[in-house]
Enzyme design. Structure first.
Site, PDB file in Angstrom:
ATOM      1  N   LYS A  57       0.860  -1.174   0.000  1.00 53.17           N
ATOM      2  CA  LYS A  57       0.000   0.000   0.000  1.00 53.17           C
ATOM      3  C   LYS A  57       0.897   1.225   0.000  1.00 53.17           C
ATOM      4  CE  LYS A  57      -3.345  -0.094   2.964  1.00 53.17           C
ATOM      5  NZ  LYS A  57      -4.087  -0.016   4.247  1.00 53.17           N
ATOM      6  N   CYS A  75       0.496  14.903  -5.513  1.00 53.12           N
ATOM      7  CA  CYS A  75      -0.166  14.246  -6.640  1.00 53.12           C
ATOM      8  C   CYS A  75      -1.338  13.390  -6.189  1.00 53.12           C
ATOM      9  CB  CYS A  75       0.852  13.383  -7.384  1.00 53.12           C
ATOM     10  SG  CYS A  75       0.142  12.454  -8.760  1.00 53.12           S
TER      11      CYS A  75
HETATM   12 FE1  FES Z   1      -0.617  14.081 -10.322  1.00 52.90          FE
HETATM   13 FE2  FES Z   1      -0.362  16.689 -10.555  1.00 52.90          FE
HETATM   14  S1  FES Z   1      -1.862  15.629  -9.529  1.00 52.90           S
HETATM   15  S2  FES Z   1       0.930  15.190 -11.350  1.00 52.90           S
END
Ligand code: FES
Length: 111
Positions: A57, A75
Protein backbone atom coordinates in the site's frame (compact mmCIF):
# COMPACT_ATOMS: atom_id res chain seq x y z
CA UNK A 1 -49.48 -21.06 -1.25
CA UNK A 2 -48.25 -18.47 -3.73
CA UNK A 3 -44.59 -18.63 -4.76
CA UNK A 4 -42.38 -16.19 -6.63
CA UNK A 5 -39.46 -17.35 -8.70
CA UNK A 6 -36.16 -15.64 -9.23
CA UNK A 7 -32.74 -16.51 -10.47
CA UNK A 8 -29.23 -15.41 -9.77
CA UNK A 9 -25.82 -16.27 -11.06
CA UNK A 10 -22.57 -16.70 -9.24
CA UNK A 11 -19.20 -17.35 -10.87
CA UNK A 12 -20.81 -18.22 -14.16
CA UNK A 13 -23.33 -20.74 -12.69
CA UNK A 14 -27.02 -20.00 -12.68
CA UNK A 15 -29.28 -20.90 -9.78
CA UNK A 16 -33.02 -20.66 -9.39
CA UNK A 17 -34.89 -20.40 -6.16
CA UNK A 18 -38.42 -19.82 -5.04
CA UNK A 19 -39.56 -17.52 -2.29
CA UNK A 20 -42.78 -18.14 -0.37
CA UNK A 21 -45.05 -15.42 0.95
CA UNK A 22 -43.76 -16.08 4.43
CA UNK A 23 -40.23 -15.19 3.34
CA UNK A 24 -38.79 -18.69 3.32
CA UNK A 25 -36.51 -19.56 0.42
CA UNK A 26 -36.62 -23.03 -1.10
CA UNK A 27 -34.17 -24.15 -3.75
CA UNK A 28 -35.85 -25.21 -6.98
CA UNK A 29 -33.81 -28.32 -7.69
CA UNK A 30 -35.47 -29.06 -11.03
CA UNK A 31 -34.65 -25.59 -12.34
CA UNK A 32 -31.09 -25.62 -10.99
CA UNK A 33 -29.62 -27.54 -13.92
CA UNK A 34 -27.26 -25.42 -15.99
CA UNK A 35 -28.81 -24.12 -19.20
CA UNK A 36 -26.14 -21.96 -20.67
CA UNK A 37 -22.91 -20.60 -19.36
CA UNK A 38 -22.24 -16.89 -19.62
CA UNK A 39 -18.99 -15.66 -18.18
CA UNK A 40 -18.78 -11.98 -17.34
CA UNK A 41 -15.34 -10.91 -16.36
CA UNK A 42 -14.72 -7.42 -15.01
CA UNK A 43 -11.43 -5.99 -16.13
CA UNK A 44 -9.70 -4.65 -13.07
CA UNK A 45 -8.18 -1.30 -13.82
CA UNK A 46 -5.36 -0.03 -11.73
CA UNK A 47 -5.46 3.58 -10.62
CA UNK A 48 -1.75 3.46 -10.10
CA UNK A 49 0.02 2.51 -13.34
CA UNK A 50 3.58 2.25 -12.00
CA UNK A 51 4.38 4.07 -8.77
CA UNK A 52 6.01 1.92 -6.03
CA UNK A 53 4.17 -1.20 -7.16
CA UNK A 54 6.37 -3.41 -4.95
CA UNK A 55 4.72 -1.93 -1.85
CA UNK A 56 1.49 -3.47 -0.53
CA UNK A 57 0.00 0.00 0.00
CA UNK A 58 1.42 3.39 -0.93
CA UNK A 59 1.10 5.64 2.08
CA UNK A 60 2.87 8.94 2.66
CA UNK A 61 2.68 11.25 5.63
CA UNK A 62 3.75 14.85 5.99
CA UNK A 63 4.21 16.95 9.08
CA UNK A 64 2.51 20.08 7.84
CA UNK A 65 4.30 22.37 10.28
CA UNK A 66 7.60 21.30 8.71
CA UNK A 67 6.76 22.10 5.09
CA UNK A 68 9.72 23.88 3.54
CA UNK A 69 7.70 25.90 1.04
CA UNK A 70 4.60 28.04 1.60
CA UNK A 71 2.66 25.83 -0.86
CA UNK A 72 3.34 22.17 -1.69
CA UNK A 73 1.34 20.23 -4.29
CA UNK A 74 0.81 16.48 -3.76
CA UNK A 75 -0.17 14.25 -6.64
CA UNK A 76 -3.59 12.61 -6.71
CA UNK A 77 -3.50 11.38 -10.32
CA UNK A 78 -0.76 8.76 -9.87
CA UNK A 79 1.05 9.97 -12.99
CA UNK A 80 3.70 12.20 -11.41
CA UNK A 81 7.35 11.49 -12.04
CA UNK A 82 8.10 13.00 -8.62
CA UNK A 83 5.37 11.16 -6.67
CA UNK A 84 4.11 11.93 -4.05
CA UNK A 85 4.72 15.47 -5.24
CA UNK A 86 2.81 16.84 -8.23
CA UNK A 87 4.90 17.56 -11.32
CA UNK A 88 2.04 18.73 -13.53
CA UNK A 89 1.53 15.34 -15.23
CA UNK A 90 -2.17 15.54 -14.35
CA UNK A 91 -2.60 18.09 -17.17
CA UNK A 92 -1.52 15.54 -19.79
CA UNK A 93 -3.59 12.82 -18.11
CA UNK A 94 -6.69 15.02 -18.06
CA UNK A 95 -6.32 15.95 -21.75
CA UNK A 96 -5.86 12.30 -22.74
CA UNK A 97 -8.73 10.90 -20.68
CA UNK A 98 -11.19 13.74 -20.09
CA UNK A 99 -10.54 13.35 -16.38
CA UNK A 100 -10.39 16.31 -14.04
CA UNK A 101 -7.94 15.32 -11.32
CA UNK A 102 -5.58 17.78 -9.73
CA UNK A 103 -3.17 17.95 -6.82
CA UNK A 104 -3.75 18.26 -3.10
CA UNK A 105 -2.32 21.61 -2.06
CA UNK A 106 -0.84 21.90 1.41
CA UNK A 107 -0.32 25.43 2.61
CA UNK A 108 2.14 26.23 5.33
CA UNK A 109 0.47 28.22 8.04
CA UNK A 110 1.94 31.70 8.51
CA UNK A 111 3.60 32.14 11.85
FE1 FES B 1 -0.62 14.08 -10.32
FE2 FES B 1 -0.36 16.69 -10.55
S1 FES B 1 -1.86 15.63 -9.53
S2 FES B 1 0.93 15.19 -11.35
Amino acid sequence: MSMTAASTSTAGASFRYSKSRTGGVKPNIAAARPRSLVVVRAEAQSINPEIRKSEEKVVDSVVVAELSKPLTAYCRCWRSGTFPLCDGSHVKHNKATGDNVGPLLLKKQKE
